[in-house]
Write a protein that holds these residues in place. Sequence first.
Motif, PDB file in Angstrom:
ATOM      1  N   MET A   1       0.851  -1.281   0.053  1.00 42.23           N
ATOM      2  CA  MET A   1       0.168  -0.078  -0.090  1.00 42.23           C
ATOM      3  C   MET A   1       1.110   1.079   0.003  1.00 42.23           C
ATOM      4  O   MET A   1       1.630   1.466   0.908  1.00 42.23           O
ATOM      5  N   SER A   2       0.498   2.583  -0.904  1.00 44.59           N
ATOM      6  CA  SER A   2       1.366   3.280  -1.098  1.00 44.59           C
ATOM      7  C   SER A   2       1.038   3.990   0.227  1.00 44.59           C
ATOM      8  O   SER A   2       0.173   4.085   0.712  1.00 44.59           O
ATOM      9  N   GLU A   3       2.482   5.498   0.349  1.00 44.77           N
ATOM     10  CA  GLU A   3       2.028   5.932   0.994  1.00 44.77           C
ATOM     11  C   GLU A   3       0.643   7.271   0.923  1.00 44.77           C
ATOM     12  O   GLU A   3      -0.244   7.373   2.072  1.00 44.77           O
ATOM     13  N   THR A   4       0.471   7.332  -0.366  1.00 43.72           N
ATOM     14  CA  THR A   4      -0.160   8.142  -0.261  1.00 43.72           C
ATOM     15  C   THR A   4      -2.031   7.606   0.247  1.00 43.72           C
ATOM     16  O   THR A   4      -2.774   8.249   0.444  1.00 43.72           O
ATOM     17  N   THR A   5      -1.925   6.242  -0.420  1.00 43.03           N
ATOM     18  CA  THR A   5      -2.933   5.626  -0.460  1.00 43.03           C
ATOM     19  C   THR A   5      -3.265   6.064   1.122  1.00 43.03           C
ATOM     20  O   THR A   5      -4.594   5.535   1.683  1.00 43.03           O
ATOM     21  N   LYS A   6      -2.672   4.959   2.107  1.00 47.51           N
ATOM     22  CA  LYS A   6      -2.142   5.485   3.307  1.00 47.51           C
ATOM     23  C   LYS A   6      -2.322   6.321   4.223  1.00 47.51           C
ATOM     24  O   LYS A   6      -3.999   6.497   5.244  1.00 47.51           O
ATOM     25  N   GLY A   7      -2.463   7.331   3.308  1.00 50.72           N
ATOM     26  CA  GLY A   7      -2.986   8.802   4.208  1.00 50.72           C
ATOM     27  C   GLY A   7      -4.085   8.691   3.817  1.00 50.72           C
ATOM     28  O   GLY A   7      -5.506   9.707   5.006  1.00 50.72           O
ATOM     29  N   PHE A   8      -4.929   8.181   2.241  1.00 52.14           N
ATOM     30  CA  PHE A   8      -5.839   8.564   2.320  1.00 52.14           C
ATOM     31  C   PHE A   8      -6.794   8.340   2.686  1.00 52.14           C
ATOM     32  O   PHE A   8      -8.280   8.746   3.440  1.00 52.14           O
ATOM     33  N   LEU A   9      -6.666   6.785   3.583  1.00 53.26           N
ATOM     34  CA  LEU A   9      -7.690   6.048   4.820  1.00 53.26           C
ATOM     35  C   LEU A   9      -7.644   6.394   6.228  1.00 53.26           C
ATOM     36  O   LEU A   9      -8.755   6.478   6.338  1.00 53.26           O
ATOM     37  N   ALA A  10      -6.558   7.758   5.773  1.00 54.59           N
ATOM     38  CA  ALA A  10      -6.414   7.639   7.369  1.00 54.59           C
ATOM     39  C   ALA A  10      -7.140   8.721   7.101  1.00 54.59           C
ATOM     40  O   ALA A  10      -7.766   9.205   8.584  1.00 54.59           O
ATOM     41  N   ILE A  11      -7.265  10.172   6.755  1.00 50.03           N
ATOM     42  CA  ILE A  11      -8.016  11.230   6.500  1.00 50.03           C
ATOM     43  C   ILE A  11      -9.486  10.128   6.322  1.00 50.03           C
ATOM     44  O   ILE A  11     -10.389  11.110   7.227  1.00 50.03           O
ATOM     45  N   LEU A  12     -10.072  10.393   5.918  1.00 49.04           N
ATOM     46  CA  LEU A  12     -11.008   9.028   5.165  1.00 49.04           C
ATOM     47  C   LEU A  12     -11.283   7.924   6.830  1.00 49.04           C
ATOM     48  O   LEU A  12     -13.195   8.793   7.732  1.00 49.04           O
ATOM     49  N   SER A  13     -11.348   7.925   7.428  1.00 45.59           N
ATOM     50  CA  SER A  13     -11.438   7.161   9.114  1.00 45.59           C
ATOM     51  C   SER A  13     -11.671   8.475  10.038  1.00 45.59           C
ATOM     52  O   SER A  13     -12.766   8.033  10.743  1.00 45.59           O
ATOM     53  N   THR A  14     -10.206   9.673   9.937  1.00 42.53           N
ATOM     54  CA  THR A  14     -11.385  10.664  10.849  1.00 42.53           C
ATOM     55  C   THR A  14     -12.271  11.082  10.603  1.00 42.53           C
ATOM     56  O   THR A  14     -13.146  11.674  11.140  1.00 42.53           O
ATOM     57  N   CYS A  15     -12.920  11.375   8.910  1.00 39.45           N
ATOM     58  CA  CYS A  15     -13.614  12.038   8.811  1.00 39.45           C
ATOM     59  C   CYS A  15     -15.461  11.242   9.544  1.00 39.45           C
ATOM     60  O   CYS A  15     -16.166  11.194   9.437  1.00 39.45           O
ATOM     61  N   VAL A  16     -14.424  10.215   8.685  1.00 41.53           N
ATOM     62  CA  VAL A  16     -16.064   8.675   9.055  1.00 41.53           C
ATOM     63  C   VAL A  16     -16.342   9.165  10.540  1.00 41.53           C
ATOM     64  O   VAL A  16     -17.798   9.287  11.426  1.00 41.53           O
ATOM     65  N   ILE A  17     -14.961   8.911  11.521  1.00 39.39           N
ATOM     66  CA  ILE A  17     -15.382   8.337  13.038  1.00 39.39           C
ATOM     67  C   ILE A  17     -16.000  10.304  13.562  1.00 39.39           C
ATOM     68  O   ILE A  17     -16.852  10.426  14.243  1.00 39.39           O
ATOM     69  N   TRP A  18     -16.013  11.310  12.188  1.00 40.17           N
ATOM     70  CA  TRP A  18     -15.945  12.380  13.460  1.00 40.17           C
ATOM     71  C   TRP A  18     -17.796  13.074  13.334  1.00 40.17           C
ATOM     72  O   TRP A  18     -18.226  13.647  13.556  1.00 40.17           O
ATOM     73  N   GLY A  19     -17.883  12.350  12.101  1.00 41.23           N
ATOM     74  CA  GLY A  19     -19.179  12.824  11.044  1.00 41.23           C
ATOM     75  C   GLY A  19     -20.745  11.413  12.144  1.00 41.23           C
ATOM     76  O   GLY A  19     -21.196  11.778  12.438  1.00 41.23           O
ATOM     77  N   GLY A 221     -11.521  10.970  26.143  1.00 40.14           N
ATOM     78  CA  GLY A 221      -9.804  11.470  25.215  1.00 40.14           C
ATOM     79  C   GLY A 221      -9.814  10.526  23.716  1.00 40.14           C
ATOM     80  O   GLY A 221      -8.516  11.016  22.790  1.00 40.14           O
ATOM     81  N   VAL A 222      -9.835   9.022  23.621  1.00 37.51           N
ATOM     82  CA  VAL A 222      -9.535   8.315  22.701  1.00 37.51           C
ATOM     83  C   VAL A 222     -10.831   8.934  21.575  1.00 37.51           C
ATOM     84  O   VAL A 222      -9.991   9.322  20.360  1.00 37.51           O
ATOM     85  N   LEU A 223     -11.538   8.632  21.392  1.00 43.42           N
ATOM     86  CA  LEU A 223     -12.315   9.369  21.111  1.00 43.42           C
ATOM     87  C   LEU A 223     -12.524  10.580  19.577  1.00 43.42           C
ATOM     88  O   LEU A 223     -11.858  11.160  19.194  1.00 43.42           O
ATOM     89  N   THR A 224     -11.473  11.204  20.991  1.00 44.56           N
ATOM     90  CA  THR A 224     -10.686  13.222  20.231  1.00 44.56           C
ATOM     91  C   THR A 224      -9.418  12.434  20.028  1.00 44.56           C
ATOM     92  O   THR A 224      -9.697  13.552  18.759  1.00 44.56           O
ATOM     93  N   GLY A 225      -8.820  12.392  20.946  1.00 47.74           N
ATOM     94  CA  GLY A 225      -7.428  12.140  20.756  1.00 47.74           C
ATOM     95  C   GLY A 225      -6.869  11.188  19.086  1.00 47.74           C
ATOM     96  O   GLY A 225      -6.593  11.755  18.159  1.00 47.74           O
ATOM     97  N   GLY A 226      -7.640  10.153  19.074  1.00 50.75           N
ATOM     98  CA  GLY A 226      -7.730   9.301  17.746  1.00 50.75           C
ATOM     99  C   GLY A 226      -7.644   9.932  16.360  1.00 50.75           C
ATOM    100  O   GLY A 226      -6.724   9.726  15.525  1.00 50.75           O
ATOM    101  N   PRO A 227      -8.842  10.404  16.465  1.00 50.69           N
ATOM    102  CA  PRO A 227      -8.672  11.032  14.793  1.00 50.69           C
ATOM    103  C   PRO A 227      -7.871  12.580  14.774  1.00 50.69           C
ATOM    104  O   PRO A 227      -7.140  11.858  13.436  1.00 50.69           O
ATOM    105  N   LEU A 228      -7.746  13.147  15.790  1.00 54.95           N
ATOM    106  CA  LEU A 228      -6.963  13.914  15.454  1.00 54.95           C
ATOM    107  C   LEU A 228      -4.991  13.707  15.215  1.00 54.95           C
ATOM    108  O   LEU A 228      -4.121  13.708  14.159  1.00 54.95           O
ATOM    109  N   VAL A 229      -5.124  12.839  15.581  1.00 57.74           N
ATOM    110  CA  VAL A 229      -3.496  11.794  15.203  1.00 57.74           C
ATOM    111  C   VAL A 229      -3.535  11.494  14.168  1.00 57.74           C
ATOM    112  O   VAL A 229      -2.723  11.124  12.929  1.00 57.74           O
ATOM    113  N   LEU A 230      -4.758  10.512  13.380  1.00 54.51           N
ATOM    114  CA  LEU A 230      -5.014   9.306  12.276  1.00 54.51           C
ATOM    115  C   LEU A 230      -4.516  11.211  11.023  1.00 54.51           C
ATOM    116  O   LEU A 230      -4.191  10.908  10.120  1.00 54.51           O
ATOM    117  N   PHE A 231      -5.576  12.237  11.241  1.00 57.74           N
ATOM    118  CA  PHE A 231      -5.238  13.387  10.734  1.00 57.74           C
ATOM    119  C   PHE A 231      -4.360  13.782  10.342  1.00 57.74           C
ATOM    120  O   PHE A 231      -3.494  14.212   9.250  1.00 57.74           O
TER     121      PHE A 231
END
Length: 291
Positions: A1-19, A221-231
């Motif tokens: 998996m490329s670094e760009t794909t990893k980044g895409f999935l990390a941002i997508l996961s962040t936005c889904v969690i926030w949503g 705390g995890v729900l707040t901090g986890g997505p920010l780390v992924l972002f």
Amino acid sequence: MSETTKGFLAILSTCVIWGVCGIYYKWLSHVPPIEVLAHRTVWSFAFFGTIILAQGRIGVLRRLLTGRSVALVALAALTISLNWFVYIWSVTYGHVVEASLGYFIFPLVAVALGAVVFRERLGRAQALAVGLAAVAVGFLTWGLGVAPWIAMTLAVTMGLYGMVKKGLHFPSDITVTGEVALLTPFALAWLAALHWGWGVPAGSGAFGSDWTTTLLLMISGVLTGGPLVLFAYGAQRVKLGTLGILFYVNPTLQFLIAVFLFGEPLTVWHMIAFPVIWLALAIYSAAGFRR
């Protein structure tokens, strides 16, 4: 998996969690929003503090909180805590549709603030997008007979938060830790007052009342901090335009959950204003991709 794909999935996961995190706060709707905010602050500090301590970067955090930047950190802490409180309040009292509107128009409010405060020049497409957003908010205010204060508060506080963060030349995880570190003493004082009756009835705090509520408050705390780390991880690996488009997954999920899961009413004024906002965002995003 490329670094760009990893980044895409990390941002997508962040936005889904926030949503979808509105569902989490709905489970805590029996707890006053100010108490939920206090726990979110304390447990976020525990989460980020543990990470910073494990990385051996306490010295960097100390420099942030003892240098000239501490005033900016305090201002950032105030704006983001107000944003958190209003969002939690909107979920508790059934106004998630309006909250989603705030996060939809936040990028356009940020552009407008940049033009006013930093004298940044707006392209024609950006100016049109901001103008359409203003028309939609004005129309909604006229139709409902009251300004959409939840949406505007969320959008403006996020915009101001971003402006303040531009002046902090420290890593993002350090500045977030500094923000919750400044807020934690106040949060602990409020929680102590609830549990020991300092100015309020003793034992009125929700923490410890039952296992479900206690665990839900602790994972804030995890729900707040986890997505920010992924972002932070994803933002280093994807293009800015991709990041901007993915951000809209967050308010889109908020909107869908509010209407189809929470059963919040959608007036004819909302059904007119939201498409105008979406058109503005499409114009704004298209201009960004062309650049």
